[in-house]
Scaffold this active site. Structure first.
Site, PDB file in Angstrom:
ATOM      1  N   GLN A 193       0.828  -1.206   0.000  1.00 49.85           N
ATOM      2  CA  GLN A 193       0.000   0.000   0.000  1.00 49.85           C
ATOM      3  C   GLN A 193       0.861   1.254   0.000  1.00 49.85           C
ATOM      4  O   GLN A 193       0.562   2.234  -0.681  1.00 49.85           O
ATOM      5  CB  GLN A 193      -0.921   0.005   1.224  1.00 49.85           C
ATOM      6  N   HIS A 219       2.060   3.015  -3.265  1.00 57.37           N
ATOM      7  CA  HIS A 219       1.090   3.685  -4.126  1.00 57.37           C
ATOM      8  C   HIS A 219       1.330   5.183  -4.187  1.00 57.37           C
ATOM      9  O   HIS A 219       1.268   5.802  -5.255  1.00 57.37           O
ATOM     10  CB  HIS A 219      -0.342   3.454  -3.612  1.00 57.37           C
ATOM     11  N   GLU A 265      -9.964   1.128   3.965  1.00 51.59           N
ATOM     12  CA  GLU A 265     -10.215   0.679   2.596  1.00 51.59           C
ATOM     13  C   GLU A 265      -9.996  -0.833   2.490  1.00 51.59           C
ATOM     14  O   GLU A 265     -10.866  -1.572   2.052  1.00 51.59           O
ATOM     15  CB  GLU A 265      -9.274   1.419   1.651  1.00 51.59           C
ATOM     16  N   HIS A 266      -8.800  -1.279   2.863  1.00 50.16           N
ATOM     17  CA  HIS A 266      -8.474  -2.706   2.885  1.00 50.16           C
ATOM     18  C   HIS A 266      -8.276  -3.137   4.334  1.00 50.16           C
ATOM     19  O   HIS A 266      -7.609  -2.444   5.095  1.00 50.16           O
ATOM     20  CB  HIS A 266      -7.181  -2.991   2.124  1.00 50.16           C
ATOM     21  N   ASP A 296      -6.319  -6.569  -5.491  1.00 50.73           N
ATOM     22  CA  ASP A 296      -5.952  -5.528  -6.450  1.00 50.73           C
ATOM     23  C   ASP A 296      -6.019  -6.030  -7.880  1.00 50.73           C
ATOM     24  O   ASP A 296      -6.330  -5.265  -8.793  1.00 50.73           O
ATOM     25  CB  ASP A 296      -4.527  -5.034  -6.172  1.00 50.73           C
ATOM     26  N   HIS A 323     -52.482  17.177  -1.961  1.00 50.34           N
ATOM     27  CA  HIS A 323     -52.229  15.776  -1.672  1.00 50.34           C
ATOM     28  C   HIS A 323     -53.521  15.108  -1.181  1.00 50.34           C
ATOM     29  O   HIS A 323     -53.873  14.001  -1.606  1.00 50.34           O
ATOM     30  CB  HIS A 323     -51.143  15.634  -0.592  1.00 50.34           C
TER      31      HIS A 323
END
Length: 424
Positions: A250, A253, A318-319, A352, A411
């Protein structure tokens, strides 16, 4: 809770200059269309194309420029992603009319959006996997018009060939060589040569993310994605070498990426830190990974696995990897994450690329309220109703009274008139 390794930097506040710059770009695209798009593509990517639509001969050239092994790998990944998407779609079925009350029939349909776009980043690294992840679920969902775009390789007029092949394999109907916030604006509002879409998905840098935020509502988006992040929950049975490798996967990245270990064993925590440092001595992407690890990486020691779980649910990563002995007891307690990887064998990198689950996932705690991109992202559940005379006798009086209660007398009228007239 003891921090064996603490992050150095706090989360940066949203950059007002980015907001302002993106707004300027969007407004210029809206006013000047293709002319502005070309200006920005030259300015940011050095791409001087006059026509941004990728031609068939360019796609075929891309196939010839990648190796057979790369092509086979992309096909392998695409097959798994497609198969998982098909199985997910089986959960999204039309609900035929059902009689909820006597004479009141309700149902729903699952309808794909008409047109969507998959944005595929191409800045620091080519990301053909992101093309597969954004396009294949849309294709399985039944979207009629699927657009894909990615910035050209810096200083050229061409998308990276592996990315272009992945877009074609995934089933994109139109592919454009464009990137950045100008691409998001073109997809949202259209230009002379590009028809607007209904939804935009896919990750990108801070300018792409900000552009998606600003066009949201005009078009649908998946979510606002920030830097990649992984959290690992580990007990004394975990493997520090594996954990270190996953954290660095990670960290490479982006300098803002986050790798966090929540452990119940001090030895595991300290050995993981040591293994990360050892890997960084030889890792070819260490220049980026080291910055991310030093600035954002954390190793936190907890007294109990329950405390680690509670802390993780607050982070909403996220992960999320869990490397614990009794994972079947831990999994039901985990509620906030983008994608879960259970056991030492379930590497985040498999998600991934090849396992079949999607890697376009919520970051920045968005996993508290949404999951990642999936076939359902591209489908709308729309309801329908049918009411007979028998049903009117049951629901008109209640609807009439509620309309009067809210002061909405038309209505009330719309309910009452259905009993007073012979409309059925």
């Amino acid at each position: 809770m003891i921090k064996l390794k603490e992050a150095l930097l706090k989360k940066e506040q949203e950059d007002e200059m980015v907001k302002k710059r993106v707004l300027e770009i969007i407004e210029k695209i809206k006013k000047e269309g293709d002319h502005a798009l070309r200006q920005y593509n030259i300015l940011f990517d050095g791409c001087k194309r006059e026509n941004y639509l990728i031609r068939e001969e360019e796609i075929q050239k891309a196939y010839k420029s990648i190796s057979e092994t790369t092509l086979d790998d992309l096909r392998f990944a695409a097959k798994n992603i497609e198969e998982f998407s098909k199985r997910q779609k089986e959960m999204l079925k039309d609900m035929k009319e059902q009689e909820l009350l006597p004479g009141v029939f309700l149902g729903h349909r699952a309808i794909p959006v008409d047109a969507c776009a998959g944005y595929v980043p191409g800045g620091r690294y080519p990301l053909p996997s992101s093309a597969l992840m954004s396009i294949i679920p849309a294709k399985v969902a039944g979207v009629k018009r699927i657009v894909a775009c990615s910035p050209a390789i810096k200083g050229t007029n061409c998308i990276h060939p592996a990315t272009l092949v992945a877009m074609d394999l995934a089933g994109a109907n139109e592919i454009y060589a464009m990137g950045g916030s100008q691409a998001i604006a073109a997809l949202a509002y259209g230009t002379e040569s590009i028809k607007a879409v209904d939804m935009i998905v896919g990750p990108g840098n801070q300018y792409v993310t900000e552009a998606k935020r600003q066009v949201s509502g005009e078009v649908g988006i998946d979510f606002l994605a920030g830097p990649s992040e992984v959290v690992v929950i580990a007990d004394s049975t975990a493997n520090p070498t594996v954990i270190a490798a996953d954290i660095l996967a990670q960290s490479e990245h982006d300098p803002q990426a986050r790798g966090i270990l929540l452990c119940t064993d001090e030895r595991i925590g300290k050995e993981t830190i040591k293994e990360v440092e050892n890997f960084l001595k030889e890792l070819s992407t260490a220049e980026i990974a080291k910055v991310a690890w030093e600035n954002n990486g954390e190793v936190i020691l907890f007294d109990t696995i329950e405390s680690a779980i509670n802390f993780c649910n607050e982070i909403a990563p996220e992960h999320l990897e869990i490397q614990v002995k009794n994972f079947d007891e831990v999994v039901p307690k985990l509620t906030n994450y983008g994608s879960l990887f259970v056991g030492e064998g379930a590497a985040e990198v498999f998600g991934d690329y090849v396992a079949g689950t999607n890697h376009i996932l919520p970051t920045m705690k968005a996993a508290r309220y949404t999951g990642g991109v999936w076939v359902g992202t591209f489908m709308k559940i729309v309801t329908n109703q049918r009411v007979t005379e028998e049903g009117l006798k049951l629901i008109v009086p209640v609807a009439s009274r509620l309309g009067e209660l809210e002061g909405l007398y038309a209505h009330k009228l719309a309910a009452d008139v259905r009993l007073k007239s012979s409309i059925l």
